[in-house]
Design a protein around this motif. Structure first.
Motif, PDB file in Angstrom:
ATOM      1  N   SER A 260      72.835  31.239  34.149  1.00 10.00           N
ATOM      2  CA  SER A 260      73.549  29.972  34.018  1.00 10.00           C
ATOM      3  C   SER A 260      75.041  30.235  33.819  1.00 10.00           C
ATOM      4  N   PHE A 261      75.412  31.517  33.776  1.00 11.73           N
ATOM      5  CA  PHE A 261      76.823  31.843  33.562  1.00 11.73           C
ATOM      6  C   PHE A 261      77.257  32.868  34.594  1.00 11.73           C
ATOM      7  N   SER A 262      78.562  33.041  34.717  1.00  8.47           N
ATOM      8  CA  SER A 262      79.005  34.148  35.576  1.00  8.47           C
ATOM      9  C   SER A 262      79.495  35.287  34.693  1.00  8.47           C
ATOM     10  N   LEU A 263      79.481  36.488  35.256  1.00 12.20           N
ATOM     11  CA  LEU A 263      79.837  37.653  34.453  1.00 12.20           C
ATOM     12  C   LEU A 263      81.321  37.661  34.111  1.00 12.20           C
ATOM     13  N   THR A 264      81.641  38.233  32.984  1.00  7.01           N
ATOM     14  CA  THR A 264      83.057  38.397  32.635  1.00  7.01           C
ATOM     15  C   THR A 264      83.628  39.537  33.476  1.00  7.01           C
ATOM     16  N   ASN A 265      84.972  39.599  33.506  1.00  2.97           N
ATOM     17  CA  ASN A 265      85.607  40.666  34.296  1.00  2.97           C
ATOM     18  C   ASN A 265      85.226  42.044  33.776  1.00  2.97           C
ATOM     19  N   ASP A 266      85.150  42.177  32.454  1.00  2.00           N
ATOM     20  CA  ASP A 266      84.789  43.480  31.885  1.00  2.00           C
ATOM     21  C   ASP A 266      83.348  43.853  32.219  1.00  2.00           C
ATOM     22  N   GLN A 267      82.482  42.852  32.239  1.00  2.00           N
ATOM     23  CA  GLN A 267      81.093  43.133  32.640  1.00  2.00           C
ATOM     24  C   GLN A 267      81.062  43.633  34.078  1.00  2.00           C
ATOM     25  N   LYS A 268      81.849  42.956  34.928  1.00  2.00           N
ATOM     26  CA  LYS A 268      81.887  43.358  36.342  1.00  2.00           C
ATOM     27  C   LYS A 268      82.436  44.767  36.497  1.00  2.00           C
ATOM     28  N   ASP A 291      81.565  45.020  22.088  1.00  2.00           N
ATOM     29  CA  ASP A 291      81.376  44.322  20.846  1.00  2.00           C
ATOM     30  C   ASP A 291      80.052  43.559  20.845  1.00  2.00           C
ATOM     31  N   VAL A 292      79.590  43.194  19.662  1.00  2.00           N
ATOM     32  CA  VAL A 292      78.355  42.411  19.591  1.00  2.00           C
ATOM     33  C   VAL A 292      78.493  41.149  20.419  1.00  2.00           C
ATOM     34  N   GLY A 293      77.471  40.864  21.200  1.00  2.00           N
ATOM     35  CA  GLY A 293      77.459  39.638  21.989  1.00  2.00           C
ATOM     36  C   GLY A 293      78.300  39.692  23.249  1.00  2.00           C
ATOM     37  N   SER A 294      78.767  40.867  23.620  1.00  2.00           N
ATOM     38  CA  SER A 294      79.627  40.954  24.793  1.00  2.00           C
ATOM     39  C   SER A 294      78.811  40.972  26.091  1.00  2.00           C
ATOM     40  N   GLY A 295      77.478  41.064  25.978  1.00  2.00           N
ATOM     41  CA  GLY A 295      76.632  40.961  27.163  1.00  2.00           C
ATOM     42  C   GLY A 295      76.356  42.286  27.851  1.00  2.00           C
ATOM     43  N   LYS A 296      75.953  43.269  27.077  1.00  2.00           N
ATOM     44  CA  LYS A 296      75.659  44.575  27.669  1.00  2.00           C
ATOM     45  C   LYS A 296      74.291  44.596  28.358  1.00  2.00           C
ATOM     46  N   THR A 297      73.334  43.830  27.780  1.00  2.00           N
ATOM     47  CA  THR A 297      71.970  43.877  28.298  1.00  2.00           C
ATOM     48  C   THR A 297      71.907  43.537  29.777  1.00  2.00           C
ATOM     49  N   ILE A 298      72.584  42.476  30.132  1.00  2.00           N
ATOM     50  CA  ILE A 298      72.479  42.011  31.514  1.00  2.00           C
ATOM     51  C   ILE A 298      73.058  43.054  32.477  1.00  2.00           C
ATOM     52  N   LYS A 441      85.009  38.648  25.648  1.00  2.00           N
ATOM     53  CA  LYS A 441      83.811  37.906  25.252  1.00  2.00           C
ATOM     54  C   LYS A 441      83.460  36.908  26.361  1.00  2.00           C
ATOM     55  N   PRO A 442      82.177  36.560  26.523  1.00  2.00           N
ATOM     56  CA  PRO A 442      81.827  35.500  27.481  1.00  2.00           C
ATOM     57  C   PRO A 442      82.644  34.235  27.207  1.00  2.00           C
ATOM     58  N   LYS A 443      82.995  33.538  28.279  1.00  2.00           N
ATOM     59  CA  LYS A 443      83.954  32.430  28.143  1.00  2.00           C
ATOM     60  C   LYS A 443      83.463  31.263  27.299  1.00  2.00           C
ATOM     61  N   ASN A 444      82.148  31.039  27.343  1.00  2.00           N
ATOM     62  CA  ASN A 444      81.652  29.854  26.630  1.00  2.00           C
ATOM     63  C   ASN A 444      81.644  30.033  25.110  1.00  2.00           C
ATOM     64  N   ARG A 445      81.961  31.238  24.667  1.00  2.00           N
ATOM     65  CA  ARG A 445      81.878  31.516  23.226  1.00  2.00           C
ATOM     66  C   ARG A 445      82.963  30.804  22.454  1.00  2.00           C
ATOM     67  N   LYS A 446      82.538  30.186  21.345  1.00  2.00           N
ATOM     68  CA  LYS A 446      83.545  29.693  20.418  1.00  2.00           C
ATOM     69  C   LYS A 446      83.676  30.741  19.331  1.00  2.00           C
ATOM     70  N   ILE A 545      69.314  42.092  18.097  1.00  2.00           N
ATOM     71  CA  ILE A 545      68.486  40.997  18.596  1.00  2.00           C
ATOM     72  C   ILE A 545      69.340  39.752  18.874  1.00  2.00           C
ATOM     73  N   ASP A 546      68.970  39.049  19.882  1.00  2.00           N
ATOM     74  CA  ASP A 546      69.729  37.879  20.303  1.00  2.00           C
ATOM     75  C   ASP A 546      69.031  36.610  19.810  1.00  2.00           C
ATOM     76  N   PHE A 547      69.663  35.901  18.877  1.00  2.00           N
ATOM     77  CA  PHE A 547      69.104  34.644  18.370  1.00  2.00           C
ATOM     78  C   PHE A 547      70.032  33.515  18.805  1.00  2.00           C
ATOM     79  N   GLY A 574      76.583  32.411  16.808  1.00  2.00           N
ATOM     80  CA  GLY A 574      77.586  31.966  17.766  1.00  2.00           C
ATOM     81  C   GLY A 574      77.302  32.418  19.173  1.00  2.00           C
ATOM     82  N   ARG A 575      76.036  32.632  19.503  1.00  2.00           N
ATOM     83  CA  ARG A 575      75.701  33.032  20.865  1.00  2.00           C
ATOM     84  C   ARG A 575      75.564  31.820  21.771  1.00  2.00           C
ATOM     85  N   GLY A 576      75.308  30.661  21.171  1.00  2.00           N
ATOM     86  CA  GLY A 576      75.134  29.451  21.970  1.00  2.00           C
ATOM     87  C   GLY A 576      76.473  28.770  22.193  1.00  2.00           C
TER      88      GLY A 576
HETATM   89  P1  ADP Z   1      75.187  42.662  23.349  1.00  2.00           P
HETATM   90  O1  ADP Z   1      76.356  43.164  24.127  1.00  2.00           O
HETATM   91  O2  ADP Z   1      75.524  42.469  21.909  1.00  2.00           O
HETATM   92  O3  ADP Z   1      73.940  43.466  23.557  1.00  2.00           O
HETATM   93  P2  ADP Z   1      73.677  40.651  24.720  1.00  2.00           P
HETATM   94  O4  ADP Z   1      73.504  41.416  25.962  1.00  2.00           O
HETATM   95  O5  ADP Z   1      72.524  40.546  23.802  1.00  2.00           O
HETATM   96  O6  ADP Z   1      74.936  41.195  23.899  1.00  2.00           O
HETATM   97  O7  ADP Z   1      74.207  39.222  25.116  1.00  2.00           O
HETATM   98  C1  ADP Z   1      74.390  38.219  24.166  1.00  2.00           C
HETATM   99  C2  ADP Z   1      74.152  36.851  24.762  1.00  2.00           C
HETATM  100  O8  ADP Z   1      75.195  36.544  25.669  1.00  2.00           O
HETATM  101  C3  ADP Z   1      72.874  36.718  25.548  1.00  2.00           C
HETATM  102  O9  ADP Z   1      72.246  35.514  25.196  1.00  2.00           O
HETATM  103  C4  ADP Z   1      73.326  36.732  27.001  1.00  2.00           C
HETATM  104  O10 ADP Z   1      72.461  35.991  27.822  1.00  2.00           O
HETATM  105  C5  ADP Z   1      74.672  36.070  26.915  1.00  2.00           C
HETATM  106  N1  ADP Z   1      75.627  36.458  27.943  1.00  2.00           N
HETATM  107  C6  ADP Z   1      75.774  37.678  28.508  1.00  2.00           C
HETATM  108  N2  ADP Z   1      76.783  37.679  29.400  1.00  2.00           N
HETATM  109  C7  ADP Z   1      77.307  36.435  29.404  1.00  2.00           C
HETATM  110  C8  ADP Z   1      78.382  35.795  30.118  1.00  2.00           C
HETATM  111  N3  ADP Z   1      79.127  36.461  30.991  1.00  2.00           N
HETATM  112  N4  ADP Z   1      78.626  34.508  29.855  1.00  2.00           N
HETATM  113  C9  ADP Z   1      77.891  33.832  28.956  1.00  2.00           C
HETATM  114  N5  ADP Z   1      76.868  34.353  28.257  1.00  2.00           N
HETATM  115  C10 ADP Z   1      76.571  35.652  28.466  1.00  2.00           C
END
Ligand code: ADP
Ligand code: MG
Length: 683
Positions: A260-268, A291-298, A441-446, A545-547, A574-576
């Motif tokens: 539902s989101f697009s990747l950040t530049n750093d993720q790319k 950093d925590v929540g930066s989206g490494k898993t994907i 950080k992902p853009k939608n993050r507050k 863990i992602d909550f 603050g993941r939502g």
């Molecule tokens: P971490 O880097 O701490 O392991 P996660 O991979 O668990 O972070 O990702 C944290 C949350 O952010 C997940 O719910 C994931 O789906 C979401 N997420 C990852 N990349 C993005 C993005 N580019 N935009 C918005 N949300 C993202």
């Protein structure tokens, strides 16, 4: 006799030294002193000066002093428990030497009548007469006494006298080492040679002379050795040839289109780094730091799918089963159905486990998820091509090297870590790997709003929690210790649980270190499924863990945590898309220093920045993860005081790598200073 060019002496066993027996060796071993070289770094803290000789009439009671006196008369009472006494004098006055537990014969020998002796010890007074009880040093040869001795922080069981003897012996036999630095480098330290630097290090005149050239030279040696070992490991791994993996836009799009989101530049950018490595002909050994929540898993899952499509198996390991399950569930959702993935859990029935193990062997399973136990158990893969390890900052260089070897040549390795490392330390902590960093950080993050509150204002906090629960949000309530411990004054999670459960009946769960793994997972799963609104816990929620639904984190006794740790905890919420909050609670008003630290946290959301500041305020040994990270503590070098030396070493290493320089001349340096067993076959 001097050992010329022979560093073996420094690496030899302590028993090689005169005066070091088994007992002393055992004592020193407990202090991690295993060879002669290790002893060089136990530095004097102060010194005892016995060179000043006092007259008896000038003695000061309670002081340790040196005198030259003549024994006049023995008094050996034939009564038990009464000490032996020797009346002595110099031209200016009288003094008695008192001996408990010493034999007559011994006393006659060391204090022959009418011959001058030099004595050192603590001056006492008894009924108006000076006395010295069990003198520390006695000799007719004054040159043996009138010395300066260093005071080391001694280990119980070794006297200062013995210790000085040992050190002096080493310094006397110090081998002359061939210089490993080039002239330019040496120039930065006033041409101080290793030998003369070591002598100066133990010279009492130089105690705590951190800014001196000799000190800097030795610190630099240490830093360079650490960087160099890592760089050699990295080079060595890069030389390993493998079958390259292919990747296609298709695999990428298959996953991206479902998000539902697009990747950040750093993720790319990280994705590109990893894909290039996978695609190359040499083995990947890369760290994905973010950093925590930066989206490494994907990022890791997209790369895994590429590897699977190239015909290899993949293994992803996480520190806990619940985290492994979370990654598994996500992959199940995102991967095409024809890809076969499994979760290897300790809880699965044995038949199931056996099936998975067998199918991994038969190449029927494409990807397996589990804890690090996957590697400990003797599981064999048909065609393992990629290992991903999540949240591994507790692994040290040595463990990582083992891991890389274990997978085999064709197996690429990706490690992921959320522990931010101050820049000066990156090379000593992760210098054996290539590093990709996700900063954005992902853009939608507050930003998580951070507040501090006194514990006495808990009613305000409870009202806030009530409101959040009403809005359908979930809350973490973190307490530092499991049970009430008055001494440490920590809030107990058990008491807090009871307290909160009264206010919010059946809506609170408790998690602490004493709860068994299986139950722990059940609790966390229930919390993930929103069966409870509040989770009271000790710090175990820290790991990965992602909550997405948790919005508030309350941290009690916040001053007990380091900044980086608080930042990691705060990253749990603050993941939502909703506004998240972090409330730091304190028992009493903050000190100036504590306020400074908390303000850093309030004003920054950047783990790297926070860890730098934390290191400046608390010293690097204390930052999160370091104690367990396997990073050895430097003996002399200090990442804060010697920042310039760290940067200089980094530059030098880059130069060495760039010019593909032969490092033979650093052989002694490496053997002496660092994990010689790792590089043994390299130099
Ligand atoms: P971490 O880097 O701490 O392991 P996660 O991979 O668990 O972070 O990702 C944290 C949350 O952010 C997940 O719910 C994931 O789906 C979401 N997420 C990852 N990349 C993005 C993005 N580019 N935009 C918005 N949300 C993202
Ligand atoms: Mg993670």
């Amino acid at each position: 006799m001097k050992n010329k060019n022979n560093y073996d002496y420094l690496l030899s066993d302590l028993t090689k030294l005169n005066g070091v027996g088994k007992k002393t060796m055992e004592i020193l071993k407990k202090k991690k002193v295993n060879n002669i070289f290790d002893l060089l770094w136990k530095l004097p803290k102060s010194y005892t000066d016995r060179t000043l000789v006092s007259k008896v009439c000038d003695l000061q009671i309670g002081m340790n002093q040196t005198i030259r006196i003549v024994p006049l008369k023995y008094q050996f009472p034939r009564v038990r428990n009464l000490p032996n006494k020797v009346n002595c004098q110099d031209q200016s006055g009288k003094i008695d030497c008192i001996f408990f537990n010493s034999h007559e014969g011994y006393i006659r020998k060391i204090l022959p009548l009418n011959e001058e002796v030099t004595i050192n010890g603590k001056i006492g007074n008894y009924k108006g007469r000076y006395q010295i009880t069990n003198p520390t040093y006695i000799s007719q040869d004054s040159s043996l006494i009138e010395n300066i001795d260093n005071k080391y922080s001694l280990t119980e069981g070794i006297t200062e006298k013995t210790y000085n003897k040992i050190i002096n012996q080493i310094l006397k036999n110090l081998p002359t080492l061939t210089e490993w630095h080039d002239d330019d480098t040496l120039q930065s330290f006033g041409k101080e040679s290793w030998n003369s630097a070591i002598m100066k290090l133990h010279d009492p005149a130089n105690i705590e002379n951190y800014k001196a050239n000799f000190y800097k030279r030795l610190a630099y040696d240490e830093i360079l050795a650490s960087f160099l070992v890592n760089s050699e490991i990295r080079k060595k791994i890069k030389k390993i040839k493998k079958v390259s993996k292919k990747f296609t836009e298709k695999a990428y799009n298959q996953i991206i289109n479902q998000l539902s989101f697009s990747l950040t530049n750093d993720q790319k950018a990280s994705l590109e780094d990893i894909n290039n490595d996978l695609n190359s002909k040499s083995k990947m050994f890369r760290l994905l730091q973010g950093d925590v929540g930066s989206g490494k898993t994907i990022v890791s899952l997209i790369t895994a799918l590429n590897v699977i499509n190239s015909g290899f198996q993949v293994s992803l390991m996480a520190p806990t089963e619940i985290l492994a399950r979370q990654h598994f569930t996500l992959a199940k959702k995102l991967f095409p159905k024809k890809i076969s993935i499994e979760l290897l859990s300790s809880k699965s029935p044995n038949i199931e486990k056996k099936r998975i193990v067998k199918e991994l062997q038969n190449n029927k399973i494409n990807m397996v998820f589990g804890t690090h136990a996957i590697f400990q158990k003797k599981i064999t893969f048909a065609n393992l091509g990629y290992i991903i390890i999540d949240e591994q900052h507790k692994f040290g260089v040595r463990q990582r090297k083992l891991l890389s070897d274990k997978g085999g040549d064709n197996c690429d390795v990706l490690l992921m870590s959320a522990t931010p490392i101050p820049r000066t330390l990156t090379m000593s902590v992760y210098g054996d790997m290539d590093v990709s960093i996700i900063k954005e950080k992902p853009k939608n993050r507050k930003e998580v709003k951070t507040y501090s509150k006194l514990e006495s204002k808990i009613d305000d906090v409870i009202n806030f929690v009530k409101k959040e629960i009403k809005d359908g949000n979930q809350i973490f309530w973190v307490c530092p210790l499991i049970e009430e411990s008055k001494k440490l004054d920590h809030q107990s999670s058990v008491t807090k649980y009871k307290f909160l459960n009264k206010l919010f009946p059946n809506n609170v769960a408790l998690l602490h270190g004493k709860i068994e793994n299986e139950e722990k997972e059940q609790i966390l799963n229930k919390f993930l499924n929103k069966e409870y609104s509040i989770l009271v816990s000790t710090t175990i929620i820290e790991v990965g863990i992602d909550f997405p639904n948790a919005n508030v984190i309350i941290i009690e006794n916040a001053n007990k945590f380091g900044l980086s740790q608080l930042h990691q905890l705060r990253g749990r919420v603050g993941r939502g898309t909703k506004q998240a909050s972090c409330i730091l609670m304190f028992k009493s008003n903050l000190t100036v220093n504590a306020k400074k630290r908390i303000n850093i946290l309030k004003s920054s959301n950047d783990g790297f920045e926070i860890s730098e500041e934390d290191m400046k305020l608390r010293g690097f040994g204390d930052i999160l993860g370091f104690k367990q990270s396997g990073v050895k503590n430097f003996r002399l070098a200090d990442p804060i005081q010697n920042e310039d030396l760290f940067l200089m070493a980094e530059k030098q290493i880059k130069q060495i790598e760039l010019e593909n320089m032969n490092i033979d001349k650093y052989k002694a340096l490496l053997k002496l200073y660092d994990q010689a067993d790792i590089i043994n076959d390299m130099v």
